[in-house]
Design a protein around this motif. Structure first.
Motif, PDB file in Angstrom:
ATOM      1  N   HIS A   1       0.842  -1.192   0.000  1.00 43.48           N
ATOM      2  CA  HIS A   1       0.000   0.000   0.000  1.00 43.48           C
ATOM      3  C   HIS A   1       0.881   1.247   0.000  1.00 43.48           C
ATOM      4  O   HIS A   1       1.834   1.347   0.770  1.00 43.48           O
ATOM      5  CB  HIS A   1      -0.921   0.012   1.220  1.00 43.48           C
ATOM      6  N   GLY A   2       0.557   2.204  -0.863  1.00 44.77           N
ATOM      7  CA  GLY A   2       1.305   3.445  -0.915  1.00 44.77           C
ATOM      8  C   GLY A   2       2.581   3.323  -1.718  1.00 44.77           C
ATOM      9  O   GLY A   2       2.777   2.374  -2.480  1.00 44.77           O
ATOM     10  N   GLY A   3       3.456   4.328  -1.550  1.00 41.36           N
ATOM     11  CA  GLY A   3       4.704   4.358  -2.297  1.00 41.36           C
ATOM     12  C   GLY A   3       5.771   3.534  -1.618  1.00 41.36           C
ATOM     13  O   GLY A   3       5.502   2.520  -0.995  1.00 41.36           O
ATOM     14  N   GLY A   4       7.013   3.985  -1.750  1.00 39.13           N
ATOM     15  CA  GLY A   4       8.127   3.276  -1.134  1.00 39.13           C
ATOM     16  C   GLY A   4       9.032   2.583  -2.121  1.00 39.13           C
ATOM     17  O   GLY A   4      10.099   2.103  -1.758  1.00 39.13           O
ATOM     18  N   ILE A   5       8.617   2.522  -3.405  1.00 39.40           N
ATOM     19  CA  ILE A   5       9.452   1.853  -4.398  1.00 39.40           C
ATOM     20  C   ILE A   5       9.401   2.627  -5.709  1.00 39.40           C
ATOM     21  O   ILE A   5       8.328   2.985  -6.197  1.00 39.40           O
ATOM     22  CB  ILE A   5       9.020   0.388  -4.603  1.00 39.40           C
ATOM     23  N   THR A   6      10.567   2.901  -6.239  1.00 36.51           N
ATOM     24  CA  THR A   6      10.699   3.555  -7.533  1.00 36.51           C
ATOM     25  C   THR A   6      11.535   2.664  -8.437  1.00 36.51           C
ATOM     26  O   THR A   6      12.611   2.214  -8.039  1.00 36.51           O
ATOM     27  CB  THR A   6      11.376   4.935  -7.400  1.00 36.51           C
ATOM     28  N   ILE A   7      11.018   2.395  -9.627  1.00 38.50           N
ATOM     29  CA  ILE A   7      11.739   1.568 -10.586  1.00 38.50           C
ATOM     30  C   ILE A   7      12.354   2.474 -11.640  1.00 38.50           C
ATOM     31  O   ILE A   7      11.654   3.244 -12.298  1.00 38.50           O
ATOM     32  CB  ILE A   7      10.807   0.524 -11.227  1.00 38.50           C
ATOM     33  N   GLY A   8      13.675   2.362 -11.765  1.00 36.51           N
ATOM     34  CA  GLY A   8      14.389   3.268 -12.658  1.00 36.51           C
ATOM     35  C   GLY A   8      14.193   2.949 -14.123  1.00 36.51           C
ATOM     36  O   GLY A   8      14.166   3.848 -14.965  1.00 36.51           O
ATOM     37  N   GLY A   9      14.067   1.660 -14.450  1.00 32.60           N
ATOM     38  CA  GLY A   9      13.922   1.293 -15.857  1.00 32.60           C
ATOM     39  C   GLY A   9      13.551  -0.163 -16.002  1.00 32.60           C
ATOM     40  O   GLY A   9      13.680  -0.965 -15.067  1.00 32.60           O
ATOM     41  N   ILE A  10      13.098  -0.516 -17.190  1.00 34.89           N
ATOM     42  CA  ILE A  10      12.743  -1.889 -17.495  1.00 34.89           C
ATOM     43  C   ILE A  10      13.154  -2.173 -18.927  1.00 34.89           C
ATOM     44  O   ILE A  10      12.987  -1.324 -19.813  1.00 34.89           O
ATOM     45  CB  ILE A  10      11.230  -2.123 -17.277  1.00 34.89           C
ATOM     46  N   LYS A  11      13.737  -3.350 -19.151  1.00 29.27           N
ATOM     47  CA  LYS A  11      14.202  -3.670 -20.499  1.00 29.27           C
ATOM     48  C   LYS A  11      14.261  -5.180 -20.668  1.00 29.27           C
ATOM     49  O   LYS A  11      14.230  -5.947 -19.693  1.00 29.27           O
ATOM     50  CB  LYS A  11      15.579  -3.064 -20.748  1.00 29.27           C
ATOM     51  N   ILE A  12      14.355  -5.626 -21.908  1.00 30.05           N
ATOM     52  CA  ILE A  12      14.527  -7.038 -22.228  1.00 30.05           C
ATOM     53  C   ILE A  12      15.867  -7.194 -22.924  1.00 30.05           C
ATOM     54  O   ILE A  12      16.200  -6.442 -23.851  1.00 30.05           O
ATOM     55  CB  ILE A  12      13.387  -7.549 -23.125  1.00 30.05           C
ATOM     56  N   ILE A  13      16.652  -8.168 -22.457  1.00 27.81           N
ATOM     57  CA  ILE A  13      17.976  -8.408 -23.025  1.00 27.81           C
ATOM     58  C   ILE A  13      18.093  -9.880 -23.423  1.00 27.81           C
ATOM     59  O   ILE A  13      17.324 -10.731 -22.961  1.00 27.81           O
ATOM     60  CB  ILE A  13      19.094  -8.059 -22.017  1.00 27.81           C
ATOM     61  N   GLU A  14      19.039 -10.164 -24.296  1.00 28.81           N
ATOM     62  CA  GLU A  14      19.324 -11.557 -24.623  1.00 28.81           C
ATOM     63  C   GLU A  14      19.973 -12.236 -23.416  1.00 28.81           C
ATOM     64  O   GLU A  14      20.835 -11.653 -22.752  1.00 28.81           O
ATOM     65  CB  GLU A  14      20.269 -11.648 -25.822  1.00 28.81           C
ATOM     66  N   ALA A  15      19.550 -13.455 -23.158  1.00 26.42           N
ATOM     67  CA  ALA A  15      20.133 -14.199 -22.045  1.00 26.42           C
ATOM     68  C   ALA A  15      21.560 -14.597 -22.392  1.00 26.42           C
ATOM     69  O   ALA A  15      21.823 -15.079 -23.497  1.00 26.42           O
ATOM     70  CB  ALA A  15      19.298 -15.429 -21.740  1.00 26.42           C
ATOM     71  N   PRO A  16      22.493 -14.403 -21.472  1.00 24.32           N
ATOM     72  CA  PRO A  16      23.881 -14.814 -21.747  1.00 24.32           C
ATOM     73  C   PRO A  16      23.981 -16.325 -21.852  1.00 24.32           C
ATOM     74  O   PRO A  16      23.215 -17.067 -21.227  1.00 24.32           O
ATOM     75  CB  PRO A  16      24.642 -14.280 -20.533  1.00 24.32           C
ATOM     76  N   ALA A  17      24.936 -16.784 -22.624  1.00 27.94           N
ATOM     77  CA  ALA A  17      25.152 -18.220 -22.763  1.00 27.94           C
ATOM     78  C   ALA A  17      25.656 -18.795 -21.453  1.00 27.94           C
ATOM     79  O   ALA A  17      26.411 -18.152 -20.714  1.00 27.94           O
ATOM     80  CB  ALA A  17      26.151 -18.492 -23.880  1.00 27.94           C
ATOM     81  N   THR A  18      25.215 -20.005 -21.139  1.00 28.93           N
ATOM     82  CA  THR A  18      25.670 -20.679 -19.930  1.00 28.93           C
ATOM     83  C   THR A  18      26.415 -21.943 -20.304  1.00 28.93           C
ATOM     84  O   THR A  18      26.087 -22.602 -21.292  1.00 28.93           O
ATOM     85  CB  THR A  18      24.483 -21.050 -19.025  1.00 28.93           C
ATOM     86  N   LYS A  19      27.410 -22.287 -19.497  1.00 33.16           N
ATOM     87  CA  LYS A  19      28.173 -23.498 -19.762  1.00 33.16           C
ATOM     88  C   LYS A  19      27.476 -24.694 -19.129  1.00 33.16           C
ATOM     89  O   LYS A  19      26.831 -24.588 -18.088  1.00 33.16           O
ATOM     90  CB  LYS A  19      29.595 -23.365 -19.226  1.00 33.16           C
ATOM     91  N   SER A  20      27.617 -25.833 -19.753  1.00 31.51           N
ATOM     92  CA  SER A  20      26.988 -27.042 -19.240  1.00 31.51           C
ATOM     93  C   SER A  20      27.801 -27.610 -18.096  1.00 31.51           C
ATOM     94  O   SER A  20      28.992 -27.359 -17.958  1.00 31.51           O
ATOM     95  CB  SER A  20      26.852 -28.097 -20.348  1.00 31.51           C
ATOM     96  N   SER A  21      27.128 -28.382 -17.252  1.00 35.68           N
ATOM     97  CA  SER A  21      27.821 -29.004 -16.119  1.00 35.68           C
ATOM     98  C   SER A  21      28.817 -30.027 -16.611  1.00 35.68           C
ATOM     99  O   SER A  21      28.514 -30.734 -17.545  1.00 35.68           O
ATOM    100  CB  SER A  21      26.815 -29.704 -15.210  1.00 35.68           C
TER     101      SER A  21
END
Length: 646
Positions: A626-646
């Motif tokens: 309820h009310g304020g208390g949070i400000t979001i500076g920005g929102i974006k979509i990026i490509e997921a970085p590649a991950t190495k396999s186990s």
């Protein structure tokens, strides 16, 4: 109630000690002191006099301010221990009860006619000392036997080179721990995991036997009856969480930059060690090396009510500071949606668990939390489990009748509720499940090999009252630590939301929504919908990033995120469009505002809906607070970085 330096405080101070900047310290048993406005200093008396703030009556014999106060009890600092000079400048200032009174409600002060309070009061709560070239954190408190003692467990290694900070008084967290600063127990030793002779199996809290409940209740009762200066005492253990989760200390060599064990990759390791020693202490108190803490399995429908053994007012497990509306048979709302349909709440809970454990994570850090190193701002970013089910359970149990949702609803007081340890046992169980039992194809590499993570260290008192240093790398395997969990069904494991097929309404809503770039930054006090450009058209391996999230740390804050939501029913989460959440448990620090960021994996979400060749998606942000208390500076979509396999 009185306003000090712009901060409203209404609190009883107990067991404070007075400090001086040279080679001695002075202390006196204090009890029941209440800060009142308008402290009075009698100008006709010597500067060394203490006076009753209301009557002007002398409280103790006059004493000289220099070179050293002659107080009822004074002794030199123990050999080899050197106080930090990071206390407020100026003359010695103390509180003391009126002579012969055990609970004076008068404010006493002395400083040659100057009103003393403001931040100096806070500095009596936390301090620093150096012993044998090892920096230790100290909470300067006097217990019932009038001895000065260090407080609780320290945090990090090297420990707190920059000393204590000024904190809001109403945290009331530091307590005494040991009676002799020269004791051998004050020598820090590197902890070695003992050989596992007995595997402690942590049971589901809803499936325990009457015999177990009797034993658990006896253990907690004995812990509560330990002397106040015993580091294994119930309140001493509770205040470990308070001291290291509310910005009590600075990072070594980083000025006033806070230390914080939450909202980063330290969250799981710190709490695992915390419960490890807590459990061993309980076992020793009842002479049972096989004793294990129970876990509140709120991830299973059969465990989604407060465990019955914690709601018996005659039990040592009981805490009156809980939300009375959420006692059994109320079903825990892990989404904090306010939905009143128990069946829908259960469905929401299972969706949340699937999302934070499987669907929403791309890397180990997405689950564990963002890196936190020396020089890093506190709260770099919580992992999916910490900001999800963990936070919800804290806030759901916390008592709204209390000023700061005590006990479980605030970091400083959470450890005062025995249910805290049962809750965190299940949080730790989630880490174990994620490490060893969940499908590895979602996050192929679950290991964090960064030395800054593996070598991070904490100090705790063990079951023998020995101060020990432990590291993250030694707590990564629960079996090596000698504990495991009772096997319980995981109904959320395959609880993937149904596919979303309708597109017409989403397209219509998207066309009416503004671009994110025209809206952010934004203070989130209502639902907002924005168009966010994708990194690639159509289905892709992408992450949604909420960045520069600035929060008021003293408030419960929660924001749910939906992508291409086809309806307006925000209280139902069992749908493909639910992407995840950001939430925080209230906590108090000098710096109320903190910035953080989170990211949510969209790959599986895209698979569950028809996005065709879309180059934007509709993102809906739903505040649950309820009310304020949070400000979001920005929102974006990026490509997921590649991950190495186990």
């Amino acid at each position: 109630m009185v306003n000090l330096s712009g901060m409203t405080i209404n609190v009883i101070l107990k067991d404070l000690i007075c400090l001086k900047h040279d080679s001695s310290f002075t202390y006196r048993r204090l009890s029941g002191i209440v800060i009142r406005p308008d402290p009075v200093i009698d100008p006709e008396k010597s500067p060394g006099h203490w006076v009753n703030g209301s009557t002007g009556e002398s409280v103790i014999e006059p004493f000289d301010v220099e070179p050293d106060p002659v107080f009822p009890k004074t002794r030199p600092v123990p050999t080899g221990l050197e106080w930090s000079n990071r206390f407020m400048p100026g003359s010695l200032a103390c509180f003391t009860p009126v002579q012969g009174s055990e609970s004076s409600d008068e404010f006493i002060s002395k400083n040659g006619g100057t009103r003393v309070v403001h931040a100096m009061v806070f500095n009596w709560i936390h301090g620093m000392a150096r012993h044998n070239n090892s920096l230790l954190s100290f909470c300067m408190i006097i217990h019932l036997e009038d001895r000065a003692v260090p407080c609780g467990a320290s945090f990090f290694d090297p420990a707190f080179s920059s000393g204590q900070k000024t904190l809001p008084i109403d945290l009331e967290c530091p307590l005494a721990v040991v009676s002799d600063l020269n004791s051998t127990t004050q020598r820090i030793i590197d902890y070695r995991l003992p050989p596992v002779r007995y595997m402690r199996t942590r049971p589901s809290a809803h499936r325990v036997t009457p015999e177990y409940i009797f034993k658990y209740n006896m253990a907690i009762d004995r812990m509560k009856r330990l002397p106040a200066d015993d580091p294994r005492n119930f309140m001493q253990q509770a205040n470990i969480h308070c001291a290291y989760c509310n910005g009590a200390y600075d990072q070594p060599g980083q000025g006033t930059l806070d230390l914080q064990v939450h909202n980063s990759w330290l969250f799981f390791p710190f709490h695992r060690w915390y419960l490890y020693f807590y459990e061993r202490i309980l076992g020793k108190l009842i002479g049972d090396p096989t004793f294990a803490l129970p876990f509140w399995n709120w991830d299973n429908p059969k465990g989604m009510t407060m465990p019955p053994m914690f709601v018996d007012p005659k039990s040592a497990l009981y805490d009156e500071k809980r939300n009375q509306s959420n006692l059994p048979p109320a079903v825990i709302d892990l989404g904090m949606t306010g939905n009143t349909d128990p069946l829908q709440v259960v469905t929401n809970n299972l969706t949340i668990m699937y999302t934070e454990m499987i669907r929403g994570n791309k890397t180990a850090e997405d689950f564990m939390g963002n890196p936190y190193r020396e020089g890093t701002e506190p709260n770099p970013g919580p992992g999916a489990s910490e900001r999800g089910s963990h936070t919800a359970a804290h806030v759901w149990v916390g008592d709204p009748r209390q000023p700061s949702s005590e006990n479980l609803g605030n970091f400083y007081s959470a450890g005062r509720d025995p249910l805290f340890y049962c809750h965190h046992a299940n949080v730790d169980r989630m880490w174990t499940l994620w490490q060893y039992f969940l499908p590895s194809n979602k996050v192929p590499d679950k290991k964090i090999t960064d030395p800054d993570f593996l070598n991070a260290a904490f100090l705790f008192y063990d079951e023998n009252k020995q101060l020990v240093r432990v590291t993250v790398k030694d707590c990564l395997d629960n079996l090596r630590m000698g504990f495991d969990y009772e096997r319980i069904d995981l109904p959320w494991l395959d609880y993937r939301p149904p596919p979303q097929t309708a597109r017409a309404r989403v397209i219509k809503t998207t066309s009416d929504a503004p671009l994110a770039s025209t809206v952010f930054p934004v203070t989130l006090d209502k639902i907002i919908r924005v168009q966010v450009p994708k990194a690639k058209k159509g289905k892709a391996d992408e992450l949604l990033v909420l960045e520069n999230i600035e929060v008021d740390t003293t408030k419960f804050l929660k924001v749910d995120v939906f992508v291409n939501d086809e309806d307006d029913n925000i209280n139902e989460l069992d749908k493909a469009s639910y992407a995840g959440t950001y939430a925080q448990v209230p906590h108090k620090t000098n710096k109320k505002a903190n910035k953080t960021s989170i990211r949510l994996k969209l790959t599986d979400l895209y698979d569950d809906m028809d996005i065709e060749d879309d180059d934007t998606v509709l993102v809906t942000l739903v505040p649950r607070h309820h009310g304020g208390g949070i400000t979001i500076g920005g929102i974006k979509i990026i490509e997921a970085p590649a991950t190495k396999s186990s």
